[in-house]
Design a protein around this motif. Sequence first.
Motif, PDB file in Angstrom:
ATOM      1  N   GLU A  11      -9.058 -13.689  -8.631  1.00  0.00           N
ATOM      2  CA  GLU A  11      -9.966 -12.889  -8.340  1.00  0.00           C
ATOM      3  C   GLU A  11     -10.629 -11.785  -7.760  1.00  0.00           C
ATOM      4  N   VAL A  12     -10.329 -10.671  -7.451  1.00  0.00           N
ATOM      5  CA  VAL A  12     -10.804  -9.656  -6.769  1.00  0.00           C
ATOM      6  C   VAL A  12     -12.240  -9.292  -6.430  1.00  0.00           C
ATOM      7  N   THR A  13     -11.979  -9.668  -5.371  1.00  0.00           N
ATOM      8  CA  THR A  13     -13.956  -9.702  -4.786  1.00  0.00           C
ATOM      9  C   THR A  13     -14.383  -8.341  -4.559  1.00  0.00           C
ATOM     10  N   PRO A  14     -15.767  -7.871  -4.675  1.00  0.00           N
ATOM     11  CA  PRO A  14     -15.643  -6.972  -3.983  1.00  0.00           C
ATOM     12  C   PRO A  14     -15.400  -6.588  -2.560  1.00  0.00           C
ATOM     13  N   ALA A  15     -15.650  -7.715  -1.341  1.00  0.00           N
ATOM     14  CA  ALA A  15     -14.917  -7.227  -0.355  1.00  0.00           C
ATOM     15  C   ALA A  15     -13.526  -7.534  -0.280  1.00  0.00           C
ATOM     16  N   ILE A  16     -12.420  -7.347  -1.030  1.00  0.00           N
ATOM     17  CA  ILE A  16     -10.819  -7.285  -1.002  1.00  0.00           C
ATOM     18  C   ILE A  16     -10.696  -6.201  -1.948  1.00  0.00           C
ATOM     19  N   ARG A  17     -11.899  -5.526  -2.174  1.00  0.00           N
ATOM     20  CA  ARG A  17     -11.799  -3.916  -3.127  1.00  0.00           C
ATOM     21  C   ARG A  17     -12.064  -2.873  -1.578  1.00  0.00           C
ATOM     22  N   GLU A  18     -13.097  -3.325  -1.269  1.00  0.00           N
ATOM     23  CA  GLU A  18     -13.819  -2.853  -0.119  1.00  0.00           C
ATOM     24  C   GLU A  18     -12.434  -2.058   0.905  1.00  0.00           C
ATOM     25  N   TYR A  19     -11.994  -4.048   1.388  1.00  0.00           N
ATOM     26  CA  TYR A  19     -10.852  -3.366   2.346  1.00  0.00           C
ATOM     27  C   TYR A  19      -9.896  -2.654   1.682  1.00  0.00           C
ATOM     28  N   VAL A  20      -9.387  -2.777   0.494  1.00  0.00           N
ATOM     29  CA  VAL A  20      -8.214  -2.395   0.160  1.00  0.00           C
ATOM     30  C   VAL A  20      -8.350  -0.677  -0.203  1.00  0.00           C
ATOM     31  N   GLN A  21      -9.797  -0.267  -0.425  1.00  0.00           N
ATOM     32  CA  GLN A  21     -10.560   1.224  -0.478  1.00  0.00           C
ATOM     33  C   GLN A  21     -10.086   1.924   1.063  1.00  0.00           C
ATOM     34  N   ARG A  29      -5.616  10.901   4.072  1.00  0.00           N
ATOM     35  CA  ARG A  29      -5.785  11.149   5.018  1.00  0.00           C
ATOM     36  C   ARG A  29      -4.601  12.056   5.325  1.00  0.00           C
ATOM     37  N   HIS A  30      -3.752  11.388   5.195  1.00  0.00           N
ATOM     38  CA  HIS A  30      -1.848  12.438   5.363  1.00  0.00           C
ATOM     39  C   HIS A  30      -1.660  13.038   4.510  1.00  0.00           C
ATOM     40  N   PHE A  31      -2.075  12.515   2.842  1.00  0.00           N
ATOM     41  CA  PHE A  31      -1.069  13.196   1.895  1.00  0.00           C
ATOM     42  C   PHE A  31      -2.328  13.012   0.838  1.00  0.00           C
ATOM     43  N   ASP A  32      -2.675  13.882   0.680  1.00  0.00           N
ATOM     44  CA  ASP A  32      -4.173  14.208  -0.573  1.00  0.00           C
ATOM     45  C   ASP A  32      -3.653  14.493  -2.421  1.00  0.00           C
ATOM     46  N   GLN A  33      -2.227  14.996  -2.231  1.00  0.00           N
ATOM     47  CA  GLN A  33      -1.359  15.148  -3.370  1.00  0.00           C
ATOM     48  C   GLN A  33      -1.204  13.775  -4.515  1.00  0.00           C
ATOM     49  N   VAL A  34      -2.131  12.759  -4.501  1.00  0.00           N
ATOM     50  CA  VAL A  34      -2.143  11.399  -5.242  1.00  0.00           C
ATOM     51  C   VAL A  34      -2.506  12.165  -6.145  1.00  0.00           C
ATOM     52  N   ILE A  35      -1.927  11.298  -7.521  1.00  0.00           N
ATOM     53  CA  ILE A  35      -2.440  11.605  -9.238  1.00  0.00           C
ATOM     54  C   ILE A  35      -2.916  10.274  -9.500  1.00  0.00           C
ATOM     55  N   ASP A  36      -2.397   9.172  -8.686  1.00  0.00           N
ATOM     56  CA  ASP A  36      -2.261   7.664  -9.170  1.00  0.00           C
ATOM     57  C   ASP A  36      -2.345   6.298  -8.584  1.00  0.00           C
ATOM     58  N   ILE A  37      -2.885   5.124  -8.432  1.00  0.00           N
ATOM     59  CA  ILE A  37      -2.607   4.477  -7.498  1.00  0.00           C
ATOM     60  C   ILE A  37      -3.022   3.037  -8.651  1.00  0.00           C
ATOM     61  N   ALA A  38      -1.568   2.385  -8.318  1.00  0.00           N
ATOM     62  CA  ALA A  38      -2.192   0.639  -8.890  1.00  0.00           C
ATOM     63  C   ALA A  38      -2.400   0.083  -8.024  1.00  0.00           C
ATOM     64  N   VAL A  39      -2.996  -0.581  -6.944  1.00  0.00           N
ATOM     65  CA  VAL A  39      -2.586  -2.079  -6.254  1.00  0.00           C
ATOM     66  C   VAL A  39      -3.122  -3.588  -7.230  1.00  0.00           C
ATOM     67  N   ILE A  40      -1.492  -4.362  -6.875  1.00  0.00           N
ATOM     68  CA  ILE A  40      -1.572  -5.565  -7.491  1.00  0.00           C
ATOM     69  C   ILE A  40      -1.839  -6.677  -6.746  1.00  0.00           C
ATOM     70  N   LEU A  41      -2.589  -7.376  -6.313  1.00  0.00           N
ATOM     71  CA  LEU A  41      -2.670  -9.226  -5.600  1.00  0.00           C
ATOM     72  C   LEU A  41      -2.061  -9.350  -6.187  1.00  0.00           C
ATOM     73  N   THR A  42      -1.389 -10.683  -5.852  1.00  0.00           N
ATOM     74  CA  THR A  42      -0.990 -11.410  -6.485  1.00  0.00           C
ATOM     75  C   THR A  42      -0.960 -13.037  -5.646  1.00  0.00           C
ATOM     76  N   VAL A  43      -1.475 -14.515  -6.049  1.00  0.00           N
ATOM     77  CA  VAL A  43      -1.437 -15.656  -5.866  1.00  0.00           C
ATOM     78  C   VAL A  43       0.175 -16.152  -6.390  1.00  0.00           C
ATOM     79  N   ASP A  44       1.329 -15.872  -5.655  1.00  0.00           N
ATOM     80  CA  ASP A  44       2.520 -16.659  -6.075  1.00  0.00           C
ATOM     81  C   ASP A  44       2.870 -18.884  -5.585  1.00  0.00           C
ATOM     82  N   ASN A  45       3.011 -19.159  -6.354  1.00  0.00           N
ATOM     83  CA  ASN A  45       3.328 -20.633  -6.682  1.00  0.00           C
ATOM     84  C   ASN A  45       4.577 -21.473  -6.443  1.00  0.00           C
TER      85      ASN A  45
END
Length: 121
Positions: A11-21, A29-45
């Motif tokens: 479950e993506v908590t607000p704390a994790i979301r804020e940390y990633v942002q 800051r380094h490169f401002d021509q970003v169109i789209d960002i997709a972040v996937i966080l996974t817990v593997d077994n």
Amino acid sequence: MNLTISGHHLEVTPAIREYVQSKLERVRRHFDQVIDIAVILTVDNLTEKEKRQKAEINLRLSGKTVYVESLSHDLYAAIDTLIDKLDRQVMKYKSKVQDHNHQAIKHMPEEMPEEETPSAA
């Protein structure tokens, strides 16, 4: 710019979301021509207990898609190494784009060779 943060078996908590942002601000800051960002966080077994947390990112730029993934025992550590790898790749792409606009060597004017003076023998 669109930012999507999703979790698999997590479950993506607000704390994790804020940390990633907050970490992604460094890339913006380094490169401002970003169109789209997709972040996937996974817990593997996995059988390896120390590398269960996985963070992936797809960053779409104009003309290129950058994919980075990171494995770690801690989700926050995986996000940190992910952002470090992503920052290196974005800086590399930025330098390539900037260097591409320089004038090519074949179009530069040739230097005239100095005339050789005959030596008195």
